[in-house]
Design a protein around this motif. Structure first.
Motif, mmCIF file in Angstrom:
data_model
loop_
_atom_site.group_PDB
_atom_site.id
_atom_site.type_symbol
_atom_site.label_atom_id
_atom_site.label_comp_id
_atom_site.label_asym_id
_atom_site.label_seq_id
_atom_site.Cartn_x
_atom_site.Cartn_y
_atom_site.Cartn_z
ATOM 1 N N THR A 175 20.346 -15.366 41.154
ATOM 2 C CA THR A 175 20.085 -16.812 41.206
ATOM 3 C C THR A 175 21.171 -17.638 40.534
ATOM 4 N N TRP A 176 22.280 -17.007 40.162
ATOM 5 C CA TRP A 176 23.433 -17.702 39.573
ATOM 6 C C TRP A 176 23.014 -18.518 38.336
ATOM 7 N N ALA A 177 22.281 -17.857 37.429
ATOM 8 C CA ALA A 177 21.672 -18.532 36.286
ATOM 9 C C ALA A 177 22.719 -18.945 35.248
ATOM 10 N N ASP A 178 22.280 -19.668 34.229
ATOM 11 C CA ASP A 178 23.166 -20.104 33.151
ATOM 12 C C ASP A 178 23.741 -18.910 32.402
ATOM 13 N N THR A 179 22.904 -17.947 32.080
ATOM 14 C CA THR A 179 23.347 -16.732 31.414
ATOM 15 C C THR A 179 22.794 -15.537 32.174
ATOM 16 N N TYR A 180 23.488 -14.416 32.078
ATOM 17 C CA TYR A 180 23.044 -13.204 32.770
ATOM 18 C C TYR A 180 22.447 -12.194 31.790
ATOM 19 N N PRO A 201 36.065 -27.942 52.229
ATOM 20 C CA PRO A 201 34.792 -28.518 52.697
ATOM 21 C C PRO A 201 34.390 -28.062 54.098
ATOM 22 N N ALA A 202 35.354 -27.834 54.967
ATOM 23 C CA ALA A 202 35.020 -27.442 56.337
ATOM 24 C C ALA A 202 34.510 -26.013 56.424
ATOM 25 N N LEU A 203 34.818 -25.202 55.416
ATOM 26 C CA LEU A 203 34.451 -23.793 55.462
ATOM 27 C C LEU A 203 33.457 -23.390 54.381
ATOM 28 N N ALA A 204 33.284 -24.250 53.371
ATOM 29 C CA ALA A 204 32.351 -23.937 52.288
ATOM 30 C C ALA A 204 30.921 -23.920 52.821
ATOM 31 N N GLU A 205 30.120 -23.005 52.287
ATOM 32 C CA GLU A 205 28.732 -22.894 52.709
ATOM 33 C C GLU A 205 27.814 -23.031 51.498
ATOM 34 N N THR A 206 26.787 -23.843 51.642
ATOM 35 C CA THR A 206 25.769 -23.968 50.603
ATOM 36 C C THR A 206 24.746 -22.854 50.810
ATOM 37 N N VAL A 207 24.439 -22.134 49.729
ATOM 38 C CA VAL A 207 23.501 -21.018 49.804
ATOM 39 C C VAL A 207 22.244 -21.396 49.032
ATOM 40 N N THR A 208 21.103 -21.204 49.649
ATOM 41 C CA THR A 208 19.820 -21.508 49.009
ATOM 42 C C THR A 208 18.962 -20.248 48.972
ATOM 43 N N ARG A 209 18.319 -20.016 47.825
ATOM 44 C CA ARG A 209 17.469 -18.837 47.671
ATOM 45 C C ARG A 209 16.146 -19.224 47.024
ATOM 46 N N ASP A 210 15.059 -18.692 47.564
ATOM 47 C CA ASP A 210 13.751 -18.807 46.919
ATOM 48 C C ASP A 210 13.485 -17.505 46.180
ATOM 49 N N PHE A 211 13.254 -17.630 44.888
ATOM 50 C CA PHE A 211 13.066 -16.443 44.054
ATOM 51 C C PHE A 211 11.930 -16.681 43.081
ATOM 52 N N THR A 215 10.692 -20.317 42.859
ATOM 53 C CA THR A 215 11.653 -21.384 42.549
ATOM 54 C C THR A 215 12.810 -21.325 43.534
ATOM 55 N N THR A 216 13.301 -22.491 43.949
ATOM 56 C CA THR A 216 14.438 -22.563 44.860
ATOM 57 C C THR A 216 15.727 -22.764 44.068
ATOM 58 N N TYR A 217 16.729 -21.971 44.397
ATOM 59 C CA TYR A 217 18.031 -22.045 43.743
ATOM 60 C C TYR A 217 19.095 -22.339 44.796
ATOM 61 N N THR A 218 20.076 -23.173 44.428
ATOM 62 C CA THR A 218 21.123 -23.564 45.364
ATOM 63 C C THR A 218 22.490 -23.323 44.743
ATOM 64 N N LEU A 219 23.363 -22.702 45.513
ATOM 65 C CA LEU A 219 24.743 -22.447 45.092
ATOM 66 C C LEU A 219 25.668 -23.355 45.875
ATOM 67 N N THR A 220 26.377 -24.213 45.170
ATOM 68 C CA THR A 220 27.384 -25.074 45.786
ATOM 69 C C THR A 220 28.719 -24.842 45.090
ATOM 70 N N ALA A 221 29.761 -25.448 45.608
ATOM 71 C CA ALA A 221 31.085 -25.287 45.004
ATOM 72 C C ALA A 221 31.046 -25.729 43.545
ATOM 73 N N GLY A 222 31.681 -24.935 42.676
ATOM 74 C CA GLY A 222 31.705 -25.289 41.260
ATOM 75 C C GLY A 222 31.598 -24.075 40.372
#
Length: 455
Positions: free
Chosen positions: A85-90, A412-422, A425-432
């Protein structure tokens, strides 16, 4: 002086470490010191150390989706759930990051070789130079993995100020672990590779040991991750000029012919392995599965219906590490990767026809002859999209997709937003900065100069 705990467990010592005092001591009875050239070659023969690479990006990448598999979500440990889920800490402060430890242990072994092999006994100068060059390639490969996990995506405008990873070039356990820039790490990677390639042999005994094809391939991957696509394509072509063998996967479709193991696979240019995170089955995302023609042998050979796994799940799962049980997943540079790296550079340069020729040359080896129809592209942007989709099909389940997601997130033309339900809770991965793994807290507590990544 406090010892630096960049290595949580120094496996190198269990192999018999080189003394940092360069052999000035009297050799003690029943103790083995490395002083012969052959000793250093044996260090590089240790598959348990030299094949190590990253496993956890497999779980972070959009190849994998556990959304419809509640039972598998519950099987994830806290740290694996955090990666997913790309959390703050692992990790917590009492946990070690096994990937960090293994990669820096590999660096430590390479630094022993580069520090002492040229002074070793009973070897020719050419032997010593070859061993030194091999260690340089292994070290460069490892730093390329580290900087693409624990540092920001390479950006030419900020790489000189973005924090890289600790850059250790000698087997000294008391050096500062202050983080140099991302640019400094990449500069060292390129320096090691360009110095090593002319010394590397054309052919090696097995793909654990880098040859010229492997050296150029790692350099191509380096430039790809820097988004320097012309240089990536140029070095991929050089790699292929030394080794370009492809397997005809149709020969393995009916299961009567054994698929080659990682160290024996002619497509693998330098063997590196990854394991399934937590030894969990890996359900593939529907978006990835839908990219496959079901006649594609990669679909039937490297994926299976989720009902055949334990525990069972809905959809398809990755079978790469099960083709040979316990052989793990090959993630080192390969012939197919180089073909697609060259094809991407050609497509980005507007050379549509040559890009598609490479793609179709690869795909012809992924279908039975009677089932294959060549792909076509109307223009360069279409060719680039085909190349990137082919990278997903060819490299899925290896974690290499995570590194592609990182570099493509800058476009931007090739970046993909990834969304996961875990777990509700819904988690979203965007550029950054979620594309950067946090530094293990345990390492920071032991080494306060080791700064944490922003999240």
């Amino acid at each position: 002086m406090k010892m630096k705990f960049v290595y949580i467990s120094l496996l190198a010592f269990s192999m018999g470490a080189v003394s940092c005092r360069k052999y000035v001591e009297v050799e003690q009875p029943n103790q083995r010191q490395f002083k012969y050239t052959a000793d250093f070659e044996k260090l590089l023969n240790n598959v348990d150390v030299m094949e190590k690479s990253a496993s956890m990006p497999i779980l972070s990448s959009d190849d994998i989706n556990l959304e419809s598999n509640t039972s598998m979500q519950n099987l994830l440990t806290n740290e694996l759930g955090n990666m997913y889920t790309w959390a703050d800490t692992y990790y917590t402060s009492d946990q070690s990051d096994a990937g960090w430890d293994a990669l820096y242990n590999l660096v430590y072994v390479c630094n022993q070789v580069t520090s002492f092999v040229m002074e070793s006994e009973n070897g020719t100068t050419l032997q010593k130079q070859r061993i030194y060059a091999e260690a340089q390639v292994q070290r460069a490969t490892t730093y390329l993995t580290l900087v693409n996990i624990y540092s920001r995506v390479y950006n030419s405008s900020s790489a000189a100020s973005d924090m890289g990873v600790p850059l250790l070039l000698s087997p000294d356990l008391f050096v500062s672990l202050q983080r140099p820039s991302v640019q400094a790490v990449y500069d060292q990677i390129i320096k090691d590779l360009t110095a090593a390639i002319p010394v590397l042999p054309d052919v090696t005994t097995n793909n654990l040991h880098p040859n010229k094809a492997a050296g150029y391939a790692v350099l191509a991957r380096t430039y790809l991750y820097m988004q320097r696509y012309p240089e990536a394509a140029e070095n991929a072509a050089k790699s292929l000029s030394y080794q370009s063998t492809l397997l005809n996967l149709g020969d393995y479709a009916d299961g009567t012919k054994a698929y080659p193991r990682r160290l024996e696979n002619p497509e693998v240019l330098m063997s590196k392995e990854a394991t399934r995170p937590g030894y969990l089955n890996l359900p593939l995302s529907s978006k990835l599965v839908n990219l496959f023609d079901t006649r594609d042998v990669r679909y039937s050979l490297f994926t299976r219906n989720g009902s055949t796994f334990q525990p069972a799940f809905t959809g398809r799962g990755s079978y790469r590490d099960m083709v040979f049980q316990y052989d793990n997943i090959a993630v080192g540079v390969s012939v197919p990767e180089m073909m697609l790296t060259q094809a991407e550079g050609l497509a980005r340069a507007g050379n549509t026809n040559d890009a598609m020729t490479l793609v179709n040359s690869l795909r012809q080896h992924r279908f039975k002859a009677a089932d294959y129809t060549a792909l076509t592209a109307a223009d360069a942007p279409a060719a680039l999209r085909i190349v990137l989709d082919e990278r997903r099909r060819e490299l899925f389940g290896t974690g290499l997709r995570w590194f592609d997601q990182r570099r493509l997130s800058r476009e931007p033309a090739l970046a993909e937003t990834v969304t996961r339900d875990f777990k509700g809770t819904t988690y979203t991965l965007t550029a950054g900065d979620r594309y950067v793994y946090p530094i293990p807290p345990k390492n920071i507590e032991l080494n306060p100069e080791l700064l944490q990544n922003p999240r």
